[in-house]
Design a protein around this motif. Structure first.
Motif, PDB file in Angstrom:
ATOM      1  N   ALA A   1       0.838  -1.199   0.000  1.00 19.07           N
ATOM      2  CA  ALA A   1       0.000   0.000   0.000  1.00 19.07           C
ATOM      3  C   ALA A   1       0.872   1.248   0.000  1.00 19.07           C
ATOM      4  CB  ALA A   1      -0.930   0.000   1.212  1.00 19.07           C
ATOM      5  N   ARG A   2       1.868   1.269   0.861  1.00 22.53           N
ATOM      6  CA  ARG A   2       2.752   2.444   0.921  1.00 22.53           C
ATOM      7  C   ARG A   2       3.484   2.657  -0.395  1.00 22.53           C
ATOM      8  NH1 ARG A   2       3.385   0.645   6.395  1.00 22.53           N
ATOM      9  NH2 ARG A   2       5.193  -0.576   5.810  1.00 22.53           N
ATOM     10  N   ASP A   3       3.925   1.577  -1.051  1.00 23.66           N
ATOM     11  CA  ASP A   3       4.600   1.714  -2.347  1.00 23.66           C
ATOM     12  C   ASP A   3       3.662   2.344  -3.382  1.00 23.66           C
ATOM     13  OD1 ASP A   3       6.904   0.550  -1.313  1.00 23.66           O
ATOM     14  OD2 ASP A   3       6.486  -1.428  -2.166  1.00 23.66           O
ATOM     15  N   CYS A   4       2.429   1.895  -3.405  1.00 26.62           N
ATOM     16  CA  CYS A   4       1.444   2.458  -4.340  1.00 26.62           C
ATOM     17  C   CYS A   4       1.168   3.923  -4.015  1.00 26.62           C
ATOM     18  CB  CYS A   4       0.148   1.660  -4.300  1.00 26.62           C
ATOM     19  SG  CYS A   4       0.292  -0.014  -4.961  1.00 26.62           S
ATOM     20  N   TYR A   5       1.014   4.235  -2.742  1.00 23.05           N
ATOM     21  CA  TYR A   5       0.751   5.619  -2.346  1.00 23.05           C
ATOM     22  C   TYR A   5       1.917   6.535  -2.718  1.00 23.05           C
ATOM     23  CZ  TYR A   5      -3.308   4.011   0.352  1.00 23.05           C
ATOM     24  OH  TYR A   5      -4.507   3.475   0.746  1.00 23.05           O
ATOM     25  N   ARG A   6       3.136   6.039  -2.612  1.00 21.79           N
ATOM     26  CA  ARG A   6       4.294   6.858  -3.020  1.00 21.79           C
ATOM     27  C   ARG A   6       4.204   7.224  -4.504  1.00 21.79           C
ATOM     28  NH1 ARG A   6       7.019   2.980   0.172  1.00 21.79           N
ATOM     29  NH2 ARG A   6       7.554   3.874   2.175  1.00 21.79           N
ATOM     30  N   GLN A   7       3.821   6.246  -5.320  1.00 22.46           N
ATOM     31  CA  GLN A   7       3.660   6.507  -6.755  1.00 22.46           C
ATOM     32  C   GLN A   7       2.580   7.568  -6.989  1.00 22.46           C
ATOM     33  OE1 GLN A   7       5.260   5.128  -9.441  1.00 22.46           O
ATOM     34  NE2 GLN A   7       6.593   3.871  -8.185  1.00 22.46           N
ATOM     35  N   ALA A   8       1.446   7.390  -6.340  1.00 22.56           N
ATOM     36  CA  ALA A   8       0.333   8.334  -6.505  1.00 22.56           C
ATOM     37  C   ALA A   8       0.720   9.723  -6.026  1.00 22.56           C
ATOM     38  CB  ALA A   8      -0.892   7.834  -5.749  1.00 22.56           C
ATOM     39  N   LEU A   9       1.375   9.795  -4.885  1.00 22.69           N
ATOM     40  CA  LEU A   9       1.750  11.085  -4.304  1.00 22.69           C
ATOM     41  C   LEU A   9       2.684  11.855  -5.228  1.00 22.69           C
ATOM     42  CD1 LEU A   9       1.357  12.835  -1.801  1.00 22.69           C
ATOM     43  CD2 LEU A   9       3.290  11.642  -0.758  1.00 22.69           C
ATOM     44  N   GLU A  10       3.661  11.160  -5.779  1.00 24.75           N
ATOM     45  CA  GLU A  10       4.599  11.807  -6.704  1.00 24.75           C
ATOM     46  C   GLU A  10       3.864  12.376  -7.918  1.00 24.75           C
ATOM     47  OE1 GLU A  10       8.204  10.445  -9.642  1.00 24.75           O
ATOM     48  OE2 GLU A  10       8.081   9.485  -7.672  1.00 24.75           O
TER      49      GLU A  10
ATOM     50  N   LEU B   1      -2.109  11.501   1.072  1.00 27.36           N
ATOM     51  CA  LEU B   1      -1.458  11.658   2.375  1.00 27.36           C
ATOM     52  C   LEU B   1      -2.347  11.131   3.498  1.00 27.36           C
ATOM     53  CD1 LEU B   1       0.140  15.167   1.874  1.00 27.36           C
ATOM     54  CD2 LEU B   1       1.392  13.045   2.367  1.00 27.36           C
ATOM     55  N   THR B   2      -3.646  11.340   3.371  1.00 28.73           N
ATOM     56  CA  THR B   2      -4.582  10.799   4.361  1.00 28.73           C
ATOM     57  C   THR B   2      -4.544   9.276   4.345  1.00 28.73           C
ATOM     58  OG1 THR B   2      -6.019  12.731   4.165  1.00 28.73           O
ATOM     59  CG2 THR B   2      -7.005  10.734   5.079  1.00 28.73           C
ATOM     60  N   HIS B   3      -4.565   8.697   3.163  1.00 28.34           N
ATOM     61  CA  HIS B   3      -4.496   7.238   3.051  1.00 28.34           C
ATOM     62  C   HIS B   3      -3.165   6.705   3.586  1.00 28.34           C
ATOM     63  CE1 HIS B   3      -7.545   7.539  -0.476  1.00 28.34           C
ATOM     64  NE2 HIS B   3      -8.148   7.544   0.699  1.00 28.34           N
ATOM     65  N   PHE B   4      -2.092   7.435   3.293  1.00 29.54           N
ATOM     66  CA  PHE B   4      -0.776   7.064   3.815  1.00 29.54           C
ATOM     67  C   PHE B   4      -0.822   7.027   5.345  1.00 29.54           C
ATOM     68  CE2 PHE B   4       3.090   7.704   0.960  1.00 29.54           C
ATOM     69  CZ  PHE B   4       3.792   6.644   1.511  1.00 29.54           C
ATOM     70  N   GLY B   5      -1.405   8.058   5.927  1.00 32.91           N
ATOM     71  CA  GLY B   5      -1.534   8.110   7.385  1.00 32.91           C
ATOM     72  C   GLY B   5      -2.369   6.963   7.923  1.00 32.91           C
ATOM     73  N   ASP B   6      -3.429   6.623   7.228  1.00 29.00           N
ATOM     74  CA  ASP B   6      -4.271   5.495   7.647  1.00 29.00           C
ATOM     75  C   ASP B   6      -3.475   4.198   7.652  1.00 29.00           C
ATOM     76  OD1 ASP B   6      -6.384   7.316   7.763  1.00 29.00           O
ATOM     77  OD2 ASP B   6      -7.267   6.651   5.861  1.00 29.00           O
ATOM     78  N   THR B   7      -2.641   4.018   6.630  1.00 25.90           N
ATOM     79  CA  THR B   7      -1.832   2.800   6.547  1.00 25.90           C
ATOM     80  C   THR B   7      -0.786   2.774   7.657  1.00 25.90           C
ATOM     81  OG1 THR B   7      -2.234   2.578   4.190  1.00 25.90           O
ATOM     82  CG2 THR B   7      -0.298   1.447   5.059  1.00 25.90           C
ATOM     83  N   HIS B   8      -0.135   3.898   7.904  1.00 21.12           N
ATOM     84  CA  HIS B   8       0.817   3.962   9.016  1.00 21.12           C
ATOM     85  C   HIS B   8       0.112   3.662  10.338  1.00 21.12           C
ATOM     86  CE1 HIS B   8       4.231   5.291   6.746  1.00 21.12           C
ATOM     87  NE2 HIS B   8       3.678   6.428   6.383  1.00 21.12           N
ATOM     88  N   HIS B   9      -1.081   4.209  10.492  1.00 23.73           N
ATOM     89  CA  HIS B   9      -1.843   3.996  11.723  1.00 23.73           C
ATOM     90  C   HIS B   9      -2.188   2.516  11.907  1.00 23.73           C
ATOM     91  CE1 HIS B   9      -4.345   5.202  15.069  1.00 23.73           C
ATOM     92  NE2 HIS B   9      -5.360   4.525  14.558  1.00 23.73           N
TER      93      HIS B   9
END
Length: 114
Positions: A44-53, A68-76
């Motif tokens: 999930a984090r790898d995909c979010y990095r692609q999207a964020l860029e 960034l919200t989704h990233f935070g949810d995954t970290h949480h």
């Protein structure tokens, strides 16, 4: 007979071949969300990095805040509260700048980390 996972492979091929960066960004975010829901947090984090860029390159601030919200949810989900706070705070800053109503929900998430 179709083999399992064939649809995913086709979707990734289409994603690689499209030149529409907004579609790429949204698709990477969707893949990230799907991985998150399946408990595949590293993917999930790898995909979010692609999207964020991509969203940052496009100047799409709302898309950036959503990722960034989704990233935070995954970290949480994996109990990384410092990383959650950082991602959610960055998203909140953007949503506040946009005067977006979703800022209130994010503020509540941040308040629950305390």
């Amino acid at each position: 007979m179709r083999r399992a996972g064939g649809g995913r492979s086709q979707a990734l091929d289409l994603l690689k071949n499209t030149t529409d960066r907004a579609i790429k960004a949204a698709t990477w975010d969707t893949y990230g969300y799907a991985h998150h829901q399946l408990g595949r947090h590293d993917q999930a984090r790898d995909c979010y990095r692609q999207a964020l860029e991509l969203y940052r390159d496009l100047g799409d601030h709302f898309g950036e805040a959503a990722v960034l919200t989704h990233f935070g949810d995954t970290h949480h989900a994996v109990e990384k509260s410092a990383e959650s706070r950082t991602s959610w705070q960055q998203a909140l800053t953007i949503l506040d700048d946009l005067d977006h109503p979703e800022a209130a929900q994010l503020r509540a998430k941040l308040g629950n980390l305390a």
